[in-house]
Structure formats: structure tokens, C-alpha cells
Design a protein around this motif. Structure first.
Motif, PDB file in Angstrom:
ATOM      1  N   HIS A  62      -7.647   0.160   5.153  1.00 23.94           N
ATOM      2  CA  HIS A  62      -6.884   1.224   4.496  1.00 23.94           C
ATOM      3  C   HIS A  62      -7.756   2.344   3.973  1.00 23.94           C
ATOM      4  CE1 HIS A  62      -2.999  -0.628   4.885  1.00 23.94           C
ATOM      5  NE2 HIS A  62      -3.638  -1.764   4.768  1.00 23.94           N
ATOM      6  N   GLN A  63      -9.044   2.058   3.851  1.00 25.62           N
ATOM      7  CA  GLN A  63      -9.937   3.125   3.432  1.00 25.62           C
ATOM      8  C   GLN A  63     -10.065   4.159   4.545  1.00 25.62           C
ATOM      9  OE1 GLN A  63     -13.897   1.907   2.536  1.00 25.62           O
ATOM     10  NE2 GLN A  63     -14.043   3.264   0.795  1.00 25.62           N
ATOM     11  N   LEU A  64      -9.699   3.754   5.754  1.00 22.00           N
ATOM     12  CA  LEU A  64      -9.885   4.645   6.905  1.00 22.00           C
ATOM     13  C   LEU A  64      -8.626   5.411   7.259  1.00 22.00           C
ATOM     14  CD1 LEU A  64     -12.025   2.298   9.136  1.00 22.00           C
ATOM     15  CD2 LEU A  64     -12.783   4.209   7.771  1.00 22.00           C
ATOM     16  N   LYS A  65      -7.640   5.444   6.355  1.00 24.66           N
ATOM     17  CA  LYS A  65      -6.390   6.086   6.757  1.00 24.66           C
ATOM     18  C   LYS A  65      -6.562   7.586   6.972  1.00 24.66           C
ATOM     19  CE  LYS A  65      -4.077   7.409   2.640  1.00 24.66           C
ATOM     20  NZ  LYS A  65      -3.237   7.154   1.523  1.00 24.66           N
ATOM     21  N   ASP A  66      -7.477   8.208   6.210  1.00 23.77           N
ATOM     22  CA  ASP A  66      -7.728   9.628   6.439  1.00 23.77           C
ATOM     23  C   ASP A  66      -8.385   9.845   7.798  1.00 23.77           C
ATOM     24  OD1 ASP A  66      -6.660  10.110   4.039  1.00 23.77           O
ATOM     25  OD2 ASP A  66      -8.526  10.588   3.007  1.00 23.77           O
TER      26      ASP A  66
END
Lengths: 353, 399
Positions: A321-325
Motif C-alpha cells: 500500500h505504500q506503493l499506491k502512488d
């Protein structure tokens, strides 16, 4: 054969490799996730609804980018600040005191109406002021100039509101009728999410009628088509441009209220990231197109919400979820490669580009 | 003719050099990494590099006020006024790098109080140390910064505690006091939050517990439901620890209550969320949640005097690290007084001497406790406690 191979550009080759890699990652990740099936159906449903709600917010903000771009061909990076300014003021002067005095519990709908009105007025006023002071004098300057001014205006408003209301995170009260969850058929959704989605749809329909049916809407469209000719036809161009800003900002104001309902937390910096995301959404949908902005916002919100779990979880990436951007902006890159004009955009004519 | 001119010119140059030497100072700097000299009446310049803009400005401005009050209390050093150059660390690596570069380009700065965020501290510690300067951080707590195998540099010290202690204390509290056996941790990618979450997870597993999910969000994220849903799907855990900052922490707290599966999970955060702003941000959703942090029941005459000055000048404090910043500045002043060399009305300070003196700080009485630095610059006297949010107030419950 060799001759033909030589004709392939290095850039084209790179783009092909890039597309293939992304596609393989997405397909592979999705299949792996489906096989592994880490989440129950209810989680997926919640995530999708959250994505649609987030996307509706992006859509409402993206409208402002698209409207201004359609008329002035400038990216108004201060738009995120219009979104922040209204709800920030309304929270400090209305929502906070009304919640403390118990008014909001007694008259939740009326209270919300007041908050919405104040938010829209403040957002609109800030937008019109910014246009008058920072953009109008530069109307005929080279196109990079208003862009830089817009970034400056964004910083100005951010720090202005920090100076005015402080840099702390401020709570927005929970409004009782919108608290909790509601069951729709087999899925359970948050009431606030539902409110956001319905309100966004209504606003978008309203906007469409405003632009298509009213006199002001007509003037805006005429100015978007050709400023000089519109002026010759007796349209007050400055006024039409001001109303464009006002229209975009009131949408952003509504988005601010909806944001506050869902997240219940206000901050002077809250406009920055949604602003950038909404800009992405506007480009995704085809900048200059109103349905495009709506669609782009929806897509972006969905991908951000569902993407990490769907594409990355299966690949065994820690903390997906840290990679959603990364997913959001990869989508932007993909769209710019496959369809530079955006999902619903038209290829710009030479003189507009 | 030209030769004679050259000779005369050369003689003039030599003569002027001798004259200059005679009228100038007699002080000779023998410090291995150089000295800073202040002429008569020139202010002694220190810099701060704290987060004074952006979403975490609360934290940095509070520390900066601590430094400003320390300067006010100190008054002067050997008759020289003290001047503060306030820089912004931006709470990120780029900001730390930029602030560091700006500071080391100014040779009149003797020492730095900063950074606020560990993320900014990592690059800045390198820049500052390489240039021979020295920095004392009031609020960096990431373990790596004072670990010689990781990011430690010889010009770095801190008055904040090391999160090795905090993470361990929280794991101990959760496992032994609350009796939970499964937990999850969420960080936001910042070295501070990641370090703390990692230490907590490792300690919790060492004690015999299970970590069901160790994941992360982004700084600036607002919609935490997807990540919380993932945590719920993985467990759901009995205990959820998210040592992040106020904005993200507020969203996590409120949304955790709305995600199915996490209704009964015990929530806990860390000192990044011990502030009045954080109480407001978590609202009713935060009622009953736990916070680990340094034991900050400051008291004593010095703190009362400090707090009075703070309130008079800046209103209510917005964080707790003003105390650490105040102590950091005072440590620097006391060392300047120790190693500064007076020469007429000028003042000379050896950079290595200042560093050595700071590292040798022992039994220094500050607001945060008795400060003694170890060989890698950990100076705090860490007493970690756990508080619970009860009726909108932090109530200390352990130990």
C-alpha cells in the motif's frame, strides 16, 4: 529485413519494452493474487467502494483543472488550495463552534447546509481573487509564466492559511446521521462513502446542465473556443473567465466538505496531494473534457484503492500500500504513452497545443 | 625597469603582510579541523535545521522556540551576542541535504541544532560531519543515526532518545501487561517510523508473539482503509502499533474503527503523536488508545521558568521536543564556554575541540534529565513510559 529493423527507433523500442513489462507485471500480479486470494469478498467490496468514493472526490477537484485548462490553457496549480481554503475556514468558524455548542447534533442537515454554503463562498472568493490578482495581468504572457505564478499562488495560500489558523491538524466533527455503516443488498458500506458518491454524481449532472444550458455556460464555452471571436460577439471575456474559476472552485469547495465528512480531519496542507492527484485525473481523462475529468478521477481513485492489493500483493511485495502512488502515476505514464490525449480527450488542434 | 618594479612590488606585499600580522591576532589555531573566529562584537552564530514548514511544522517550530529561549536565557558567550540562523529541514532527505549544504557554506556557523526528522537527519549528519561542523538533534530517534555500522557520523549527537529503547518498551508492555499475542505494525517509510515499527515487531516476536502484518502507508495518505483492510484480512491482530505522525495517525485511528475486523483491536502509537494536536486529530476514536514515548513529566524550577518564557513569547507548546531542543542548545553553549579561547575581544572556537567536548558531556543537568553522551552521540536519559488516552488526556499508566 535488416533494413526494416534499423528503421525502428530506439525510443519506440524502449516504449514497447516498457509497455510489455508493465502489462506482464499487472497480469502476473493479478493472477497470483487471485490464486492466493488473501482477502475475503467483503474486504474487496469495501475497498472498491472506498475507491469509488475517493475517485468521486478526485473527479470533483479535477473539474476545476479541466475547466480552467479548457478556457485559458493553463494548469492552475493553486486549485488544491481552493479546495483547502473553503473547508478550512468553515471548520474553524462553523463546524467547530457548532459541534461544541451542540447545534450540529440538533440540526445536522441544516448545519451541514451552512457549512457547505460558507465553504463554497470562501473557495469561490479565493479563486476569483487569485484569478484577478495573479493570473489576469499575465493573460498574454508566455504560457510558462502563469504556470509558475500558479505554483507561487499555491504556496501563498497554503502559508496564508497556516498563518491564519495554525499548522495543527484540526478535527472535523462527526455528523450523526452520516456515522456508521449501511447494508446495501449483500455489501456493507460506510454511509459517508455513499453520501460522497451520490453528491458527486448530482454535482456533475448539475455542472453539465450549467455549462450546456445557461447563458454563463454558453459564454464559457464560447471563450474556450476562441477568446477573440467571443469578444467580438459581445461576450465579456474577463467575466466568463472569472465565472470559470468560480465554477471550478465551488466544485472544489463541495469536494472539501465531502472530504471532511469522510476523513474528519482538516489541515492547511491537505490541498496539495489531492490537487496533484486531481490534476493527474484530469490528464488521465483528457484535459479540457468535463466527462473526462469525472472518468479520470473515478479510475484513479479505483486503481489507487484496489491496485496495491490486486497487482502487488500477489507478487509478494512487502508493504504494497505504500506503493499506491506509484500505481497512480504509472497509470498516468501509461496513458501518456498509449493515448496522449487522455481517455476522452481530443487531439488538440495546432493553434491550441 | 620592470624588474625593479617587480622587486618593489614584492617588497610592498611582504611589508603589508608583516604589518597585517602585527596588527592582527596573536591566536594560532591548532585545531585539526579548523577554528571559527569571531571579531569584537561579532555574534556567535549557531544554526537550527528543523521542520518549520509543511504538514509537520508543529514539531519543528516548537523545537525552534526551545532554541530561541535557550539563547535568550544564555544572553551572551564571552560578551558576544548569540545569533540563530533558522533553516528548514523539510522533514525529508532532500530538505536535510539542502539545509546541511547551506549551513556548511557559511563558515561563521559553529554548531547546529537539528534535525527534527530522522529522515532529514541521515543526509545532514553526513554533510555536516564531512565539513567539520557538529549537530545536536532534539528529536531524531531512529536507531540507525547513532549506529556506527549504519548512518552514524562523527559530528552527530542527539538529546532525543533512541527508538531501540522505545520499541522494546512497547513490545514489553503489549506482551506482558496487556497480554496480547498477535500484533501488526504500520509505518510511513520515514526512518523514524520504520525503525520504531521494526524494533517493536522484532522485540514482540522475541517475546513469543506473532506479527501478522508488517506494512506501510505513505506520508500524506488520507485513505487508510485499503491498508487497514489488508491488516484485518491477515489477522485480525489483537494489537496494532502505528508509530507515525499526527496527520496519518489521525486518519489511521478514525478509519481503523470503521474497518470490519478491527473493531476490537487495541490501537497504539508513539511519541510522534503525543501532542494536543494529536488528541484533537484522533478525536473520540482515539479514546483508550496507548502511546509510548519518553517520560515527559518534566518538572523543576528550570522547566517552570522555561515554560513561562515559552508561553509568553509563543503561546502553548505544540510538541514535547522543545525541551530537548533547549537542552541541545544549552549543551552547545556550555561547551563553547569550555573550549572557547578569548583573545582580546575576539573569540576563537576549535571545531574538533567543540566536538570532543560535546561527546564528553557528562551529568549535564537539563530539562529532560541528566544528560550523558556515549561514544556515538546518544545523550538522552531515556525513560520510556506508556500513556493511555482517557477523556481526551494522556494518562500515564506504565511503568
Amino acid at each position: 529485413m535488416l533494413q526494416r529493423l534499423k528503421e525502428i527507433d530506439m525510443l519506440d523500442l524502449f516504449l514497447w519494452v516498457f509497455r510489455t513489462v508493465i502489462l506482464v507485471v499487472v497480469v502476473w500480479g493479478t493472477i497470483a493474487t487471485i490464486i492466493e486470494n488473501p482477502y475475503p469478498t467483503q474486504t474487496w467490496m469495501e475497498t472498491i467502494v472506498a475507491g469509488i468514493a475517493q475517485g468521486s472526490l478526485y473527479a470533483l477537484i479535477a473539474i476545476g483543472y479541466t475547466l480552467v485548462y479548457g478556457v485559458l490553457f493553463m494548469i492552475n496549480f493553486a486549485h488544491g488550495e481552493f479546495f483547502m481554503s473553503g473547508i478550512m475556514t468553515a471548520t474553524i468558524f462553523l463546524a467547530g463552534p457548532m459541534s461544541a455548542s451542540g447545534y450540529l447534533d440538533r440540526h445536522p442537515y441544516l448545519g451541514l447546509l451552512w457549512i457547505t454554503l460558507v465553504t463554497m463562498v470562501v473557495s469561490t472568493a479565493i479563486a476569483v481573487l487569485t484569478e484577478r490578482v495573479a493570473y489576469r495581468p499575465l493573460r498574454y504572457a508566455p504560457r510558462l509564466v502563469p504556470l509558475i505564478t500558479a505554483i507561487g499562488a499555491s504556496f501563498f495560500w497554503q502559508n496564508y492559511f497556516r498563518g491564519l489558523f495554525g499548522s495543527e491538524v484540526k478535527p472535523f466533527p462527526q455528523i450523526a446521521p452520516f456515522a456508521g455503516k449501511i447494508t446495501l443488498g449483500s455489501i456493507v458500506v460506510l454511509k459517508t462513502h455513499l453520501v460522497v458518491i451520490i453528491a458527486a454524481i448530482l454535482m456533475l449532472i448539475g455542472l453539465y446542465f450549467f455549462v450546456m444550458k445557461t447563458k454563463t455556460g454558453k459564454a464559457i464555452r464560447a471563450v474556450a473556443e476562441n477568446k477573440d471571436v467571443a469578444a467580438l460577439m459581445g461576450i465579456d471575456v474577463d467575466r466568463a473567465i472569472s465565472s470559470t474559476f468560480a465554477l471550478g472552485a465551488s466544485m472544489a469547495g463541495i469536494a472539501g466538505v465531502l472530504y471532511a465528512l469522510v476523513f474528519r480531519q482538516i489541515h492547511f496542507f491537505m490541498g496539495f496531494i489531492p490537487g496533484i492527484k486531481a490534476f493527474t485525473a484530469a490528464v488521465l481523462g483528457g484535459i479540457g473534457s468535463i466527462p473526462g475529468a469525472a472518468l479520470g478521477g473515478l479510475f484513479l481513485g479505483m486503481f489507487e484503492s484496489v491496485g496495491p492489493g490486486l497487482f502487488l500483493e500477489g507478487l509478494g511485495i512487502p508493504a504494497p500500500h505504500q506503493l499506491k502512488d506509484v500505481i497512480a502515476f504509472t497509470m498516468l505514464v501509461l496513458v501518456l504513452i498509449f493515448r496522449p490525449q487522455g481517455i476522452l480527450g481530443e487531439r488538440l488542434a495546432e493553434e491550441k497545443a | 625597469m620592470t624588474k625593479r618594479m617587480l622587486i618593489i612590488f614584492g617588497l610592498l606585499v611582504v611589508a603589508s603582510l608583516i604589518l597585517a600580522a602585527c596588527t592582527g591576532s596573536t591566536y594560532k589555531c591548532d585545531d585539526p579541523i579548523g577554528c571559527v573566529s569571531y571579531g569584537p562584537g561579532e555574534p556567535v552564530r549557531i544554526a537550527s535545521a528543523l521542520v518549520i514548514s509543511g504538514p509537520n511544522a508543529d514539531l519543528g517550530l516548537d523545537s525552534q522556540h526551545g532554541v530561541e529561549i535557550a539563547i535568550e536565557f544564555q544572553g551572551d558567550l564571552f560578551g558576544h551576542p548569540i545569533e540563530l540562523q533558522a533553516e528548514d529541514d523539510g522533514c525529508n532527505a532532500e530538505g536535510g541535504q539542502a539545509a546541511g549544504q547551506k549551513i556548511v557554506s557559511d563558515p561563521t556557523i559553529i554548531a547546529v541544532v537539528g534535525t527534527s526528522c530522522s529522515g532529514a537527519g541521515v543526509p545532514m549528519s553526513e554533510v555536516i560531519s564531512e565539513a567539520g561542523y557538529v549537530m545536536v538533534s532534539p528529536s531524531n530517534t531512529a536507531p540507525s543515526l547513532t549506529d556506527p555500522d549504519q548512518a552514524w557520523n562523527p559530528g552527530y549527537l542527539r538529546t532525543a532518545h533512541n527508538d531501540k529503547v522505545q520499541g522494546k518498551a512497547m513490545a514489553d508492555f503489549a506482551y506482558n501487561v496487556l497480554g496480547v499475542r498477535s500484533a501488526a505494525a504500520i509505518h510511513d517509510g520515514d526512518p523514524y517510523t520504520e525503525g520504531l515499527a521494526r524494533v517493536f515487531a522484532d522485540s514482540f516476536e522475541e517475546l513469543g508473539g506473532t506479527i501478522v502484518e508488517f506494512t506501510a502507508v505513505n506520508k500524506g495518505d488520507t485513505d487508510m482503509r485499503p491498508v487497514l483492510s489488508a491488516v484485518a484480512a491477515a489477522g485480525p491482530p489483537e494489537f496494532l502499533y502505528y508509530p507515525v505522525f499526527t496527520a496519518e495517525g489521525g486518519f489511521l485511528t478514525k478509519q481503523a474503527k470503521e474497518v470490519s475486523g478491527l473493531e476490537d483491536t487495541i490501537l497504539a502509537a508513539a511519541d510522534g503523536m503525543i501532542s494536543d494536536a494529536a488528541i484533537e486529530a484522533v478525536g473520540e476514536a482515539g479514546e483508550g488508545m496507548y502511546f509510548s514515548g519518553p517520560d515527559l513529566s518534566f518538572s523543576g524550577e528550570l522547566y517552570d521558568k522555561f515554560l513561562a518564557a515559552y508561553k509568553e513569547n509563543f503561546g502553548d507548546p505544540t510538541s514535547v521536543f522543545h525541551a530537548h531542543a533547549f537542552d541541545a542548545a544549552n549543551m552547545i553553549f556550555s561547551c563553547i564556554e569550555e573550549v572557547g579561547v578569548q583573545d582580546g575581544e575576539s573569540l576563537h572556537i576549535g571545531r574538533q575541540a567543540l566536538r570532543d567536548c560535546l561527546y564528553a558531556t557528562k551529568d549535564f543537568q537539563g530539562i529532560t534529565g541528566t544528560i550523558t553522551c556515549n561514544e556515538y552521540g546518544d545523550c538522552a536519559d531515556p525513560k520510556i513510559s506508556v500513556s493511555q488516552l482517557q477523556n481526551g488526556e494522556y494518562v500515564r499508566i506504565w511503568p
